[in-house]
Design a protein around this motif. Structure first.
Motif, mmCIF file in Angstrom:
data_model
loop_
_atom_site.group_PDB
_atom_site.id
_atom_site.type_symbol
_atom_site.label_atom_id
_atom_site.label_comp_id
_atom_site.label_asym_id
_atom_site.label_seq_id
_atom_site.Cartn_x
_atom_site.Cartn_y
_atom_site.Cartn_z
ATOM 1 N N ILE A 33 24.629 18.523 -44.253
ATOM 2 C CA ILE A 33 24.817 19.672 -43.370
ATOM 3 C C ILE A 33 25.821 19.249 -42.310
ATOM 4 O O ILE A 33 25.502 18.518 -41.375
ATOM 5 N N ALA A 34 27.034 19.705 -42.466
ATOM 6 C CA ALA A 34 28.144 19.187 -41.667
ATOM 7 C C ALA A 34 27.946 19.442 -40.179
ATOM 8 O O ALA A 34 28.312 18.606 -39.349
ATOM 9 N N GLU A 35 27.355 20.596 -39.845
ATOM 10 C CA GLU A 35 27.185 20.906 -38.426
ATOM 11 C C GLU A 35 26.337 19.857 -37.713
ATOM 12 O O GLU A 35 26.573 19.531 -36.546
ATOM 13 N N LEU A 36 25.324 19.343 -38.406
ATOM 14 C CA LEU A 36 24.455 18.340 -37.793
ATOM 15 C C LEU A 36 25.201 17.026 -37.566
ATOM 16 O O LEU A 36 24.931 16.313 -36.598
ATOM 17 N N GLU A 37 26.127 16.707 -38.453
ATOM 18 C CA GLU A 37 26.950 15.516 -38.249
ATOM 19 C C GLU A 37 27.782 15.661 -36.969
ATOM 20 O O GLU A 37 27.897 14.721 -36.176
ATOM 21 N N SER A 38 28.360 16.836 -36.775
ATOM 22 C CA SER A 38 29.164 17.061 -35.574
ATOM 23 C C SER A 38 28.308 17.003 -34.318
ATOM 24 O O SER A 38 28.719 16.424 -33.295
ATOM 25 N N VAL A 39 27.113 17.604 -34.378
ATOM 26 C CA VAL A 39 26.208 17.541 -33.228
ATOM 27 C C VAL A 39 25.865 16.095 -32.911
ATOM 28 O O VAL A 39 25.811 15.686 -31.744
ATOM 29 N N ARG A 40 25.661 15.295 -33.939
ATOM 30 C CA ARG A 40 25.336 13.886 -33.730
ATOM 31 C C ARG A 40 26.509 13.148 -33.082
ATOM 32 O O ARG A 40 26.310 12.278 -32.232
ATOM 33 N N GLY A 41 27.715 13.480 -33.460
ATOM 34 C CA GLY A 41 28.876 12.861 -32.840
ATOM 35 C C GLY A 41 28.997 13.201 -31.368
ATOM 36 O O GLY A 41 29.285 12.336 -30.529
ATOM 37 N N ASN A 251 23.678 34.705 -35.584
ATOM 38 C CA ASN A 251 24.612 33.603 -35.358
ATOM 39 C C ASN A 251 24.651 33.130 -33.908
ATOM 40 O O ASN A 251 25.019 31.985 -33.640
ATOM 41 N N TYR A 252 24.291 34.010 -32.976
ATOM 42 C CA TYR A 252 24.403 33.623 -31.566
ATOM 43 C C TYR A 252 23.301 32.658 -31.113
ATOM 44 O O TYR A 252 23.393 32.070 -30.043
ATOM 45 N N LEU A 253 22.239 32.497 -31.930
ATOM 46 C CA LEU A 253 21.146 31.624 -31.512
ATOM 47 C C LEU A 253 21.561 30.154 -31.454
ATOM 48 O O LEU A 253 21.120 29.409 -30.567
ATOM 49 N N ALA A 254 22.401 29.701 -32.381
ATOM 50 C CA ALA A 254 22.807 28.293 -32.399
ATOM 51 C C ALA A 254 23.557 27.895 -31.126
ATOM 52 O O ALA A 254 23.188 26.900 -30.483
ATOM 53 N N PRO A 255 24.599 28.635 -30.717
ATOM 54 C CA PRO A 255 25.257 28.256 -29.454
ATOM 55 C C PRO A 255 24.328 28.381 -28.249
ATOM 56 O O PRO A 255 24.438 27.594 -27.300
ATOM 57 N N LEU A 256 23.400 29.353 -28.279
ATOM 58 C CA LEU A 256 22.455 29.478 -27.171
ATOM 59 C C LEU A 256 21.546 28.248 -27.084
ATOM 60 O O LEU A 256 21.270 27.746 -25.984
ATOM 61 N N CYS A 257 21.093 27.752 -28.235
ATOM 62 C CA CYS A 257 20.257 26.540 -28.246
ATOM 63 C C CYS A 257 21.063 25.329 -27.772
ATOM 64 O O CYS A 257 20.544 24.481 -27.032
ATOM 65 N N PHE A 258 22.318 25.262 -28.175
ATOM 66 C CA PHE A 258 23.182 24.165 -27.746
ATOM 67 C C PHE A 258 23.377 24.199 -26.229
ATOM 68 O O PHE A 258 23.289 23.175 -25.550
ATOM 69 N N ILE A 259 23.625 25.388 -25.709
ATOM 70 C CA ILE A 259 23.787 25.552 -24.257
ATOM 71 C C ILE A 259 22.485 25.217 -23.536
ATOM 72 O O ILE A 259 22.490 24.591 -22.464
ATOM 73 N N ALA A 260 21.355 25.614 -24.125
ATOM 74 C CA ALA A 260 20.057 25.330 -23.510
ATOM 75 C C ALA A 260 19.834 23.819 -23.385
ATOM 76 O O ALA A 260 19.313 23.339 -22.373
ATOM 77 N N ILE A 261 20.247 23.063 -24.391
ATOM 78 C CA ILE A 261 20.134 21.605 -24.315
ATOM 79 C C ILE A 261 21.004 21.067 -23.188
ATOM 80 O O ILE A 261 20.590 20.194 -22.410
ATOM 81 N N GLY A 262 22.232 21.595 -23.079
ATOM 82 C CA GLY A 262 23.121 21.159 -22.002
ATOM 83 C C GLY A 262 22.550 21.458 -20.629
ATOM 84 O O GLY A 262 22.605 20.617 -19.726
ATOM 85 N N LEU A 263 21.980 22.645 -20.458
ATOM 86 C CA LEU A 263 21.389 23.012 -19.167
ATOM 87 C C LEU A 263 20.161 22.155 -18.861
ATOM 88 O O LEU A 263 19.931 21.764 -17.706
ATOM 89 N N PHE A 264 19.378 21.863 -19.880
ATOM 90 C CA PHE A 264 18.209 21.002 -19.684
ATOM 91 C C PHE A 264 18.634 19.618 -19.207
ATOM 92 O O PHE A 264 18.052 19.058 -18.268
ATOM 93 N N LEU A 265 19.676 19.068 -19.837
ATOM 94 C CA LEU A 265 20.172 17.756 -19.414
ATOM 95 C C LEU A 265 20.712 17.797 -17.993
ATOM 96 O O LEU A 265 20.520 16.860 -17.211
ATOM 97 N N GLU A 266 21.386 18.878 -17.651
ATOM 98 C CA GLU A 266 22.015 18.966 -16.334
ATOM 99 C C GLU A 266 20.988 19.083 -15.213
ATOM 100 O O GLU A 266 21.158 18.472 -14.141
ATOM 101 N N TRP A 297 31.300 31.664 -34.853
ATOM 102 C CA TRP A 297 32.335 30.800 -34.274
ATOM 103 C C TRP A 297 31.806 29.398 -33.984
ATOM 104 O O TRP A 297 32.559 28.411 -34.093
ATOM 105 N N PHE A 298 30.535 29.295 -33.642
ATOM 106 C CA PHE A 298 29.999 27.984 -33.273
ATOM 107 C C PHE A 298 29.949 27.057 -34.489
ATOM 108 O O PHE A 298 30.322 25.882 -34.404
ATOM 109 N N LYS A 299 29.504 27.566 -35.609
ATOM 110 C CA LYS A 299 29.477 26.750 -36.825
ATOM 111 C C LYS A 299 30.893 26.390 -37.263
ATOM 112 O O LYS A 299 31.131 25.279 -37.752
#
Length: 404
Positions: A33-41, A251-266, A297-299
């Motif tokens: 699953i290529a997207e997960l590889e990019s997230v890991r990077g 499709n919008y859920l994936a970028p929202l989850c990604f943003i949620a992780i960023g906000l949690f870290l911040e 667009w996120f994928k």
């Protein structure tokens, strides 16, 4: 950390050979699953920024960097997801378990050993003071409990220690719980291995127990192991869900989850560990949103070549980061102290890399550091990690090892 093709012996026609081939090159294992590889990077780069010095940039005031140690937990969840999908239905005998574990060793150990020896040579510590830690590092047991040596030598390797033995626990459960039989293929959409529900009950018990314990601030030296157990088996449960159901998420859920992780870290208070377990849930939601969505667009962004490449070298990047910090700190400061010309060149250019003075100096040093890191990580991946992984695959697939 990361889990990554034809073989002459794949032509073997016996049932046992057909059953063992997936441990080397199953269709599920080959189709990542290529997207997960990019997230890991991306996560690996954030961890690098967590470990890097501030260099007068004010990094210590940026929460997303100060809390980026939680990206190791993201690694664990992704590893559980990928490993379950690739292997859950093939670990049906003791020989399959040790083949699996050998492949994990071939994947992780060469890079670990290289950087362990690098720090053994470069650290000016008397042997009597380091020998116990060195032996623990050799056997990857430095982070399994209150050893006091989890942060010794190349200390990001603590995660490799706990993950390697978590792999073994996963494989044992998959085998002993009857995860499959010799006629079953890879884990496929809408199906689970025979008695696979028993596996999931055990995995769920480990995941929930480990996750719940992480709300405690004092775990007597077992926090590292519990983080891995929680993350890895939560990833397994996500993979089982992805196998069983055919949901379609917007499709919008994936970028929202990604943003949620960023906000949690911040915004997470970086000294309050009781909030840390939330990262496992956020990561699970990110993985499922990527798996159950069909595009967007996120994928597409995660499928861009630079991010895919970053994910491909992410393990080497993660393991090389301290060595590169040493190069950027030790070597540059050594040049400054020993060679007056180096300081004169810095003054002439108006750039101070050895000892950054201004915010601009710090940014330039970060740029230099990232370039060094990417070069060293690429060399580690292409000259060590990938060749050793391929050698281990070829060796484990020798006819004598495949024969019943």
């Amino acid at each position: 950390m990361p889990t990554h093709p034809s073989d002459p012996s794949a032509l073997a026609s016996s049932a046992s050979c057909a059953n063992l081939n997936p441990l080397v090159e199953s269709p599920v294992n080959r189709t990542r699953i290529a997207e997960l590889e990019s997230v890991r990077g991306i996560a690996a780069l954030l961890i690098v920024m967590f470990h890097a010095p501030g260099w007068n940039t004010g990094k210590e005031h940026i929460g997303i960097f100060q809390n980026a140690y939680l990206m190791v937990d993201l690694f664990f969840v992704i590893s559980g997801f990928v490993i379950y999908k690739a292997y859950a239905n093939h670990l049906n005998s003791w020989s399959a378990v040790w083949r699996f574990q050998f492949l994990r060793l071939g994947r992780l150990y060469p890079v670990h050993l290289f950087f362990l020896l690098f720090f053994l040579v470069t650290l000016a510590i008397p042997w009597p003071e380091m020998k116990v830690a060195f032996i623990e590092q050799l056997f990857l047991v430095q982070a399994l409990g209150p050893t006091g040596n989890a942060a010794s030598f190349n200390y990001p390797a603590w995660s490799i220690s706990v993950e390697f033995y978590t792999y073994f626990l996963f494989a044992l459960i998959a085998w002993l719980a009857g995860g499959g039989n010799k006629s079953e293929g890879a884990v496929s959409q809408g199906s689970l291995p025979k008695r696979g529900y028993l596996q999931l009950i055990i995995y769920s018990g480990i995941a929930i127990g480990a996750w719940y314990s992480l709300f405690e601030n004092e775990l007597y030296g077992f926090r590292d192991l519990l983080r891995c157990l929680a993350g890895f088996f939560i990833g397994c449960l996500c993979a089982a869900l992805a196998v069983k159901v055919r949901w379609r998420w917007p499709n919008y859920l994936a970028p929202l989850c990604f943003i949620a992780i960023g906000l949690f870290l911040e915004f997470k208070h970086n000294k309050n560990l009781s909030y840390d377990p939330a990262i496992f849930i956020l990561t699970a939601l990110l993985i499922l949103s990527l798996v159950f969505s069909r595009g967007g667009w996120f994928k597409k962004l995660l499928h861009t070549r630079p991010l895919l490449w970053l994910g491909e070298i992410s393990y080497s990047l993660y393991m090389a980061q301290l060595a590169c910090i040493f190069i950027c700190e030790g070597v540059l400061r050594g040049l400054y102290k020993r060679f007056a010309l180096f300081g004169q060149i810095e003054d002439m250019l108006g750039i101070h890399l050895a000892y950054p003075v201004t915010f601009g100096d710090g940014l330039i040093k970060y740029g230099f550091f990232i370039v060094v890191l990417l070069v060293v990580s690429s060399l580690s991946y292409y000259l060590l990690e990938r060749p050793c992984r391929e050698v281990s695959r070829r060796w484990i697939h020798r006819p004598k090892l495949i024969a019943p």
